[in-house]
Motif scaffolding. Sequence first.
Motif, PDB file in Angstrom:
ATOM      1  N   TYR A 112      46.868  44.415  42.632  1.00  0.00           N
ATOM      2  CA  TYR A 112      46.592  43.569  41.471  1.00  0.00           C
ATOM      3  C   TYR A 112      45.254  43.934  40.828  1.00  0.00           C
ATOM      4  CZ  TYR A 112      45.515  39.573  38.568  1.00  0.00           C
ATOM      5  OH  TYR A 112      45.160  38.787  37.499  1.00  0.00           O
ATOM      6  N   ALA A 115      45.421  47.155  38.906  1.00  0.00           N
ATOM      7  CA  ALA A 115      46.207  47.104  37.665  1.00  0.00           C
ATOM      8  C   ALA A 115      45.608  46.168  36.619  1.00  0.00           C
ATOM      9  CB  ALA A 115      47.629  46.654  37.984  1.00  0.00           C
ATOM     10  N   ASN A 116      44.630  45.373  36.996  1.00  0.00           N
ATOM     11  CA  ASN A 116      44.089  44.355  36.083  1.00  0.00           C
ATOM     12  C   ASN A 116      42.565  44.411  36.036  1.00  0.00           C
ATOM     13  OD1 ASN A 116      46.538  42.534  35.325  1.00  0.00           O
ATOM     14  ND2 ASN A 116      46.732  42.912  37.517  1.00  0.00           N
ATOM     15  N   GLN A 117      42.052  45.475  35.448  1.00  0.00           N
ATOM     16  CA  GLN A 117      40.594  45.618  35.334  1.00  0.00           C
ATOM     17  C   GLN A 117      40.174  45.499  33.883  1.00  0.00           C
ATOM     18  OE1 GLN A 117      38.259  45.824  37.709  1.00  0.00           O
ATOM     19  NE2 GLN A 117      39.866  45.556  39.212  1.00  0.00           N
ATOM     20  N   THR A 119      38.858  42.097  35.987  1.00  0.00           N
ATOM     21  CA  THR A 119      39.509  40.869  36.437  1.00  0.00           C
ATOM     22  C   THR A 119      38.515  39.725  36.342  1.00  0.00           C
ATOM     23  OG1 THR A 119      40.907  42.098  37.955  1.00  0.00           O
ATOM     24  CG2 THR A 119      40.647  39.760  38.389  1.00  0.00           C
TER      25      THR A 119
END
Length: 131
Positions: A112, A115-117, A119
């Motif tokens: 996660y 893939a989500n920077q 955050t």
Amino acid sequence: MQPFNNLTQVVTLTGAQLKTILEQQFVGGPNAQPFQKILQPSANFTYTYSKSAPWGGKVRDMKLDGVAVTDGQQIRVSANNFLVGGGDAFAGFKDGTDVWSGPLDIDAFVAYLGANQPTSPPAVNRITVVE
């Protein structure tokens, strides 16, 4: 969440079962919770609990995506396998159906974050506490 290395799991609960699990966060009741343990909901789920209400009536106003949750509504809920198995006195999870098991929680968390920077932490207004 860490460092337990539990499996991530998803289970189907009714709105009534989810309310029971949320009630199981508080001392007392049939699960004999020894101290308060507040679960952290997803960003799209909100509810209110009353500090002064008796066990079984503490949780109210559950909403998913801003829409009131009904007792018979089917909801997919993610937690680790320890909780889904009834750990930490959250026996209500054992009433769920259609259990799906995924990766270890640490692997899911790392994926996660990758893939989500950047955050950011979720909003802190998901749980409303009243006296």
